[in-house]
Design a protein around this motif. Structure first.
Motif, PDB file in Angstrom:
ATOM      1  N   ALA A  16      24.385 -15.202 -13.526  1.00 10.95           N
ATOM      2  CA  ALA A  16      23.084 -14.533 -13.439  1.00 10.95           C
ATOM      3  C   ALA A  16      22.690 -13.920 -14.772  1.00 10.95           C
ATOM      4  O   ALA A  16      21.521 -13.959 -15.171  1.00 10.95           O
ATOM      5  N   LEU A  17      23.651 -13.353 -15.462  1.00 11.66           N
ATOM      6  CA  LEU A  17      23.396 -12.738 -16.761  1.00 11.66           C
ATOM      7  C   LEU A  17      22.836 -13.747 -17.753  1.00 11.66           C
ATOM      8  O   LEU A  17      21.951 -13.440 -18.547  1.00 11.66           O
ATOM      9  N   PHE A  18      23.333 -14.989 -17.689  1.00 13.02           N
ATOM     10  CA  PHE A  18      22.905 -16.028 -18.610  1.00 13.02           C
ATOM     11  C   PHE A  18      21.836 -16.939 -18.011  1.00 13.02           C
ATOM     12  O   PHE A  18      21.400 -17.890 -18.650  1.00 13.02           O
ATOM     13  N   GLY A  19      21.435 -16.670 -16.781  1.00 13.30           N
ATOM     14  CA  GLY A  19      20.398 -17.482 -16.138  1.00 13.30           C
ATOM     15  C   GLY A  19      20.852 -18.895 -15.844  1.00 13.30           C
ATOM     16  O   GLY A  19      20.060 -19.841 -15.967  1.00 13.30           O
ATOM     17  N   LEU A  20      22.107 -19.071 -15.441  1.00 11.74           N
ATOM     18  CA  LEU A  20      22.670 -20.406 -15.236  1.00 11.74           C
ATOM     19  C   LEU A  20      22.934 -20.678 -13.757  1.00 11.74           C
ATOM     20  O   LEU A  20      23.489 -19.837 -13.050  1.00 11.74           O
ATOM     21  N   SER A  21      22.555 -21.859 -13.309  1.00  8.04           N
ATOM     22  CA  SER A  21      22.975 -22.325 -11.994  1.00  8.04           C
ATOM     23  C   SER A  21      24.416 -22.809 -12.100  1.00  8.04           C
ATOM     24  O   SER A  21      24.977 -22.923 -13.203  1.00  8.04           O
ATOM     25  N   GLN A  22      25.024 -23.113 -10.962  1.00 10.86           N
ATOM     26  CA  GLN A  22      26.384 -23.669 -11.005  1.00 10.86           C
ATOM     27  C   GLN A  22      26.399 -24.989 -11.770  1.00 10.86           C
ATOM     28  O   GLN A  22      27.316 -25.242 -12.568  1.00 10.86           O
ATOM     29  N   GLN A  23      25.388 -25.820 -11.550  1.00 14.34           N
ATOM     30  CA  GLN A  23      25.310 -27.099 -12.248  1.00 14.34           C
ATOM     31  C   GLN A  23      25.148 -26.900 -13.746  1.00 14.34           C
ATOM     32  O   GLN A  23      25.807 -27.565 -14.553  1.00 14.34           O
ATOM     33  N   ALA A  24      24.273 -25.957 -14.132  1.00 20.58           N
ATOM     34  CA  ALA A  24      24.036 -25.710 -15.561  1.00 20.58           C
ATOM     35  C   ALA A  24      25.296 -25.176 -16.244  1.00 20.58           C
ATOM     36  O   ALA A  24      25.586 -25.530 -17.389  1.00 20.58           O
ATOM     37  N   LEU A  25      26.041 -24.308 -15.535  1.00 18.22           N
ATOM     38  CA  LEU A  25      27.281 -23.805 -16.136  1.00 18.22           C
ATOM     39  C   LEU A  25      28.285 -24.939 -16.303  1.00 18.22           C
ATOM     40  O   LEU A  25      28.959 -25.034 -17.335  1.00 18.22           O
ATOM     41  N   ALA A  26      28.393 -25.815 -15.308  1.00 16.74           N
ATOM     42  CA  ALA A  26      29.315 -26.950 -15.419  1.00 16.74           C
ATOM     43  C   ALA A  26      28.970 -27.808 -16.638  1.00 16.74           C
ATOM     44  O   ALA A  26      29.857 -28.237 -17.393  1.00 16.74           O
ATOM     45  N   GLU A  27      27.680 -28.054 -16.854  1.00 19.08           N
ATOM     46  CA  GLU A  27      27.256 -28.839 -18.016  1.00 19.08           C
ATOM     47  C   GLU A  27      27.595 -28.127 -19.320  1.00 19.08           C
ATOM     48  O   GLU A  27      28.020 -28.760 -20.293  1.00 19.08           O
ATOM     49  N   THR A  43      32.378 -29.757 -12.497  1.00 19.61           N
ATOM     50  CA  THR A  43      31.161 -30.056 -11.743  1.00 19.61           C
ATOM     51  C   THR A  43      30.669 -28.786 -11.046  1.00 19.61           C
ATOM     52  O   THR A  43      31.328 -27.738 -11.059  1.00 19.61           O
ATOM     53  N   LYS A  44      29.525 -28.908 -10.410  1.00 18.82           N
ATOM     54  CA  LYS A  44      28.994 -27.801  -9.613  1.00 18.82           C
ATOM     55  C   LYS A  44      30.003 -27.382  -8.548  1.00 18.82           C
ATOM     56  O   LYS A  44      30.196 -26.181  -8.297  1.00 18.82           O
ATOM     57  N   LYS A  45      30.675 -28.353  -7.931  1.00 22.19           N
ATOM     58  CA  LYS A  45      31.668 -28.052  -6.896  1.00 22.19           C
ATOM     59  C   LYS A  45      32.841 -27.282  -7.487  1.00 22.19           C
ATOM     60  O   LYS A  45      33.379 -26.368  -6.844  1.00 22.19           O
ATOM     61  N   THR A  46      33.224 -27.620  -8.718  1.00 24.18           N
ATOM     62  CA  THR A  46      34.318 -26.915  -9.382  1.00 24.18           C
ATOM     63  C   THR A  46      33.970 -25.442  -9.557  1.00 24.18           C
ATOM     64  O   THR A  46      34.779 -24.552  -9.273  1.00 24.18           O
ATOM     65  N   VAL A  47      32.751 -25.173 -10.043  1.00 22.41           N
ATOM     66  CA  VAL A  47      32.312 -23.791 -10.251  1.00 22.41           C
ATOM     67  C   VAL A  47      32.307 -23.038  -8.931  1.00 22.41           C
ATOM     68  O   VAL A  47      32.736 -21.878  -8.849  1.00 22.41           O
ATOM     69  N   SER A  48      31.837 -23.688  -7.877  1.00 20.08           N
ATOM     70  CA  SER A  48      31.816 -23.059  -6.562  1.00 20.08           C
ATOM     71  C   SER A  48      33.225 -22.687  -6.111  1.00 20.08           C
ATOM     72  O   SER A  48      33.439 -21.602  -5.542  1.00 20.08           O
ATOM     73  N   CYS A  49      34.184 -23.558  -6.380  1.00 20.01           N
ATOM     74  CA  CYS A  49      35.576 -23.260  -6.011  1.00 20.01           C
ATOM     75  C   CYS A  49      36.083 -22.031  -6.755  1.00 20.01           C
ATOM     76  O   CYS A  49      36.776 -21.181  -6.176  1.00 20.01           O
TER      77      CYS A  49
END
Length: 450
Positions: A16-27, A43-49
């Motif tokens: 949230a601080l960096f304005g990133l979705s899970q997908q954007a952070l994975a990228e 991946t997005k799933k990795t971040v969710s885990c």
């Protein structure tokens, strides 16, 4: 906080601080890996885990640190996930007690003039947790204090009450920029009396309510001057102080102003959540004028979210509540909730929903009902009326109305009001050959530079 949501993981706050979705952070992590030649398949799933408890390996933690601009020394000094960046808002974790409220006021006052980048706007999971705690916490209502300090006199509390009333009225005229220093000084006085004074239980309730009112004003005034993160800290402190005072309607008023901030910065769903929580809190204790205020605020949030049907329903609710009339037990702070205010908010909703002609009609009706003391309101809605005219193709009329708004803005210190005029001028680039547009844009540049 007394409770943490199941997925209220520090990584959620860091994103949230960096304005990133899970997908954007994975990228971003994969990109960091390519730069330092570490191959990862995040991946997005990795971040969710990770956000649900799994710990990334050492190499991946290094890439996460790169993604969040955390230096290696800091990362190695603390275990996962404590080195992740997060909102520096200690007041979120104080207990919901009278002592916790005093501690929050102290911290916010000491750091209130800072608006650092890491002070992000609390939203999403964290905001939901804050609202839940505000709704369900049962703090010890302000009790008698027998400190070694001086006895707090009733006349002192009465004088503070009078000054709060004056500040509310002055803010209508001058805008927050010229009053914030005075409001902070009075809030500091209320805090000192609470922290070091000796007072009865009734006096303690009054002092906490006054601290809530003043913190709410500080939040509104700093928001009015564009200091959004600082404003939210004041709003958070105000909600706590209102809760400690035992005045649920006062807390709802704070939530209503905080909701304006959220929908103004692009978080309309969070604003709606704040209003719904306030409506739940006051149910069975409210008055029609308070219910009208909350419904109108909700309508603005829903308009910003593009939910026209729900917006119109909330506006109708506001009018129905207002039509029920005022009560002897209406809170003093609700003096401004009038039909003209609902009309103004209706015009703003219609403008957001792409109905500029109807919006202009509402602005015209409402503005005629405001007295000369509401200078900022007059300037704000003149600028919105100009936007409605421009959207209908009435370019010259929009410039003329915009000029009227500018004349008032020269008397104010309100970034919120000037932003509307600046945005209108910026939108007129397609009509630069029109003399009125050139004159208006030049005038905007002069006034904004002053």
């Amino acid at each position: 906080m007394s409770r943490r949501a199941d997925n209220d993981h520090p990584l959620v706050h860091a994103r949230a601080l960096f304005g990133l979705s899970q997908q954007a952070l994975a990228e971003r992590i994969r990109g960091a890996g390519r730069r330092v030649r570490i191959n990862v398949a995040t991946t997005k799933k990795t971040v969710s885990c990770w956000e649900h408890g799994r710990t990334p390996d050492e190499a991946t933690q290094r890439l996460i640190a790169i993604a969040f601009d955390v230096d290696e020394r800091t990362r190695r000094a603390m275990p996962w996930p404590h080195w992740l960046p997060g909102p520096d808002l200690p007041e979120l974790y104080q207990p919901w007690t009278a002592a916790g409220t005093v501690a929050v006021l102290d911290d916010v006052l000491r750091s209130g003039r800072m608006d650092r980048r890491k002070f992000i706007l609390v939203s999403g999971v964290t905001l939901t947790t804050l609202l839940h705690d505000w709704l369900t916490a049962h703090p010890d209502i302000a009790h008698a204090m027998a400190q070694e300090g001086r006895r707090v006199s009733t006349s002192m509390i009465d004088r503070l009450a009078d000054r709060i009333t004056d500040l509310q009225r002055d803010d209508d005229t001058y805008g927050g920029g010229d009053l914030i220093t005075e409001a902070e000084a009075h809030l500091s006085l209320a805090h000192r009396l609470l922290a070091y004074g000796s007072y009865t239980g009734d006096q303690g309730c009054r002092l906490h309510a006054q601290a809530a009112d003043l913190a709410r004003m500080c939040g509104w005034m700093t928001f009015d001057t564009g200091r959004h993160a600082t404003a939210q800290r004041y709003f958070n402190a105000a909600m706590r102080a209102a809760r400690t005072s035992g005045d649920v309607l006062l807390g709802a008023n704070v939530a209503g102003f905080a909701a304006i901030q959220h929908y103004s910065v692009g978080n309309p769903r969070d604003a709606d959540a704040m209003i719904r929580t306030a409506q739940a809190a006051v149910r069975g204790h409210s008055t029609p004028v308070v219910d009208a205020m909350l419904s109108a605020r909700q309508a603005r949030a829903l308009a910003k979210a593009g939910d026209a049907r729900a917006c119109y329903r909330a506006l109708n609710d506001a009018l129905d509540h207002l039509g029920a009339g005022r009560r002897d037990n209406d809170p003093a702070w609700a003096y401004w909730v009038e039909k003209s205010e609902i009309d103004m908010l209706t015009g703003s909703c219609l403008l957001d929903l792409g109905r500029p002609a109807e919006a202009q009609t509402k602005f015209t009706e409402a503005d005629a009902a405001y007295g000369p003391g509401y200078v900022r309101t007059h300037a704000l809605y003149l600028s919105r009326m100009a936007s409605a005219q421009y959207q209908q193709g009435a370019v010259d009329a929009a410039c003329d109305t915009g000029m009227q708004a500018l004349s008032l803005l020269e008397m104010l210190n309100s970034a919120r009001s000037t932003d509307h005029v600046r945005d209108l001028a910026a939108s007129m680039t397609g009509h630069l050959r029109v003399p009125a547009v050139r004159d208006f844009r030049e005038r905007v540049a002069v006034v904004m530079a002053a």
